[in-house]
Design a protein around this motif. Structure first.
Motif, mmCIF file in Angstrom:
data_model
loop_
_atom_site.group_PDB
_atom_site.id
_atom_site.type_symbol
_atom_site.label_atom_id
_atom_site.label_comp_id
_atom_site.label_asym_id
_atom_site.label_seq_id
_atom_site.Cartn_x
_atom_site.Cartn_y
_atom_site.Cartn_z
ATOM 1 N N ALA A 13 0.846 -1.188 0.000
ATOM 2 C CA ALA A 13 0.000 0.000 0.000
ATOM 3 C C ALA A 13 0.879 1.236 0.000
ATOM 4 C CB ALA A 13 -0.906 -0.001 1.225
ATOM 5 N N ASN A 14 0.808 1.973 -1.110
ATOM 6 C CA ASN A 14 1.565 3.211 -1.222
ATOM 7 C C ASN A 14 0.908 4.078 -2.291
ATOM 8 O OD1 ASN A 14 3.760 5.139 -2.020
ATOM 9 N ND2 ASN A 14 4.820 4.000 -0.402
ATOM 10 N N ASN A 41 -4.197 3.299 -1.201
ATOM 11 C CA ASN A 41 -4.606 3.925 0.066
ATOM 12 C C ASN A 41 -5.163 2.863 1.009
ATOM 13 O OD1 ASN A 41 -7.577 3.688 -0.373
ATOM 14 N ND2 ASN A 41 -7.155 5.103 -2.053
ATOM 15 N N GLY A 42 -5.419 3.293 2.241
ATOM 16 C CA GLY A 42 -5.914 2.365 3.252
ATOM 17 C C GLY A 42 -7.277 1.777 2.940
ATOM 18 N N GLU A 43 -8.123 2.545 2.287
ATOM 19 C CA GLU A 43 -9.430 2.005 1.881
ATOM 20 C C GLU A 43 -9.259 0.835 0.934
ATOM 21 O OE1 GLU A 43 -12.313 4.647 0.116
ATOM 22 O OE2 GLU A 43 -12.543 5.744 1.996
ATOM 23 N N GLN A 44 -8.344 0.977 -0.011
ATOM 24 C CA GLN A 44 -8.096 -0.107 -0.956
ATOM 25 C C GLN A 44 -7.458 -1.310 -0.273
ATOM 26 O OE1 GLN A 44 -5.880 1.546 -4.244
ATOM 27 N NE2 GLN A 44 -7.679 2.585 -5.081
ATOM 28 N N VAL A 45 -6.647 -1.085 0.764
ATOM 29 C CA VAL A 45 -6.099 -2.191 1.556
ATOM 30 C C VAL A 45 -7.250 -3.030 2.096
ATOM 31 C CG1 VAL A 45 -4.910 -2.813 3.702
ATOM 32 C CG2 VAL A 45 -3.952 -1.046 2.228
ATOM 33 N N LEU A 68 2.910 -4.630 3.224
ATOM 34 C CA LEU A 68 3.811 -3.489 3.367
ATOM 35 C C LEU A 68 2.944 -2.245 3.303
ATOM 36 C CD1 LEU A 68 6.802 -4.434 1.030
ATOM 37 C CD2 LEU A 68 6.513 -4.882 3.468
ATOM 38 N N LEU A 69 2.979 -1.461 4.350
ATOM 39 C CA LEU A 69 2.024 -0.379 4.521
ATOM 40 C C LEU A 69 2.725 0.955 4.696
ATOM 41 C CD1 LEU A 69 -1.081 -0.022 4.935
ATOM 42 C CD2 LEU A 69 -0.697 -0.475 7.360
ATOM 43 N N LEU A 76 -7.721 6.858 3.734
ATOM 44 C CA LEU A 76 -7.548 6.151 5.002
ATOM 45 C C LEU A 76 -6.047 5.928 5.102
ATOM 46 C CD1 LEU A 76 -9.412 4.732 7.202
ATOM 47 C CD2 LEU A 76 -8.942 2.624 5.963
ATOM 48 N N ASP A 77 -5.414 6.531 6.106
ATOM 49 C CA ASP A 77 -3.956 6.430 6.149
ATOM 50 C C ASP A 77 -3.509 5.074 6.702
ATOM 51 O OD1 ASP A 77 -3.853 6.549 8.968
ATOM 52 O OD2 ASP A 77 -3.326 8.666 9.006
ATOM 53 N N GLY A 78 -2.210 4.865 6.698
ATOM 54 C CA GLY A 78 -1.665 3.587 7.132
ATOM 55 C C GLY A 78 -1.943 3.255 8.583
ATOM 56 N N ARG A 79 -1.985 4.266 9.438
ATOM 57 C CA ARG A 79 -2.263 4.029 10.859
ATOM 58 C C ARG A 79 -3.677 3.485 11.035
ATOM 59 N NH1 ARG A 79 -0.119 8.451 9.405
ATOM 60 N NH2 ARG A 79 1.891 9.158 10.131
ATOM 61 N N GLU A 80 -4.626 4.101 10.309
ATOM 62 C CA GLU A 80 -6.032 3.672 10.393
ATOM 63 C C GLU A 80 -6.208 2.282 9.783
ATOM 64 O OE1 GLU A 80 -8.399 7.864 9.940
ATOM 65 O OE2 GLU A 80 -7.114 7.234 8.277
ATOM 66 N N ALA A 81 -5.528 2.018 8.681
ATOM 67 C CA ALA A 81 -5.608 0.691 8.057
ATOM 68 C C ALA A 81 -5.011 -0.368 8.983
ATOM 69 C CB ALA A 81 -4.898 0.692 6.710
ATOM 70 N N LEU A 82 -3.890 -0.056 9.604
ATOM 71 C CA LEU A 82 -3.258 -0.983 10.552
ATOM 72 C C LEU A 82 -4.198 -1.283 11.714
ATOM 73 C CD1 LEU A 82 -0.835 -2.592 11.661
ATOM 74 C CD2 LEU A 82 0.042 -0.428 12.586
#
Length: 151
Positions: A13-14, A41-45, A68-69, A76-82
């Motif tokens: 995710a980048n 993006n995090g939504e797509q994750v 890999l995030l 939706l950023d990486g913190r929110e996706a995590l």
């Protein structure tokens, strides 16, 4: 299973097109059979992991062996996706490695508190990125034992 026989899936995710290209190129240098899936993006994750939207009907979908995030992505950023990944019992076994430009001690601490398995600041050279990918794949696909995907 022998690591040389298995094809591993990495969800990357980048939001930066150049970074996605460089990561894809660096993965060509590793000695493992890697299927890379890219999202922006995090939504797509989460869409990928839950097989929603464009991934709902995909016959070529594979549960990732590693995520890999990036941290700073739109929507939706990486913190929110995590956080969402670690909150879901069906997803929380998937290793998540933060691969970001951040060197912030606050980001590092937060990501580990949220359940990241590793935090890596992106190297500035392509050669450095190749070494990171080789090391990551060696560690996650050869040294450690990963859980079997739930059927």
């Amino acid at each position: 299973m022998n690591y040389k026989q298995k094809k591993f899936t990495i969800l990357i995710a980048n939001d930066d097109e150049d970074t996605r290209f460089l990561v894809a190129e660096s993965l060509r240098e590793v000695r493992y059979s890697v299927r890379s899936e890219f999202v922006e993006n995090g939504e797509q994750v989460l869409d990928y992991l839950y097989r929603r939207g464009q991934y709902a009907a995909s016959s070529n979908w594979h549960r990732p062996d590693l995520i890999l995030l990036d941290l700073n992505m739109p929507r939706l950023d990486g913190r929110e996706a995590l956080s969402a990944i670690r909150y879901d019992p069906d997803l929380q076994q998937i290793p998540v490695v933060i691969l970001t430009t951040s060197h912030s001690s606050g980001d590092i601490s937060l990501c580990y508190r949220l359940g990241a398995n590793s935090f890596i600041s992106k190297p500035v050279t392509f050669e450095g990125l190749v070494e990171v990918m080789k090391t990551l794949c060696h560690y996650w696909f050869e040294i450690v034992s990963l859980p079997s995907p739930e059927l």
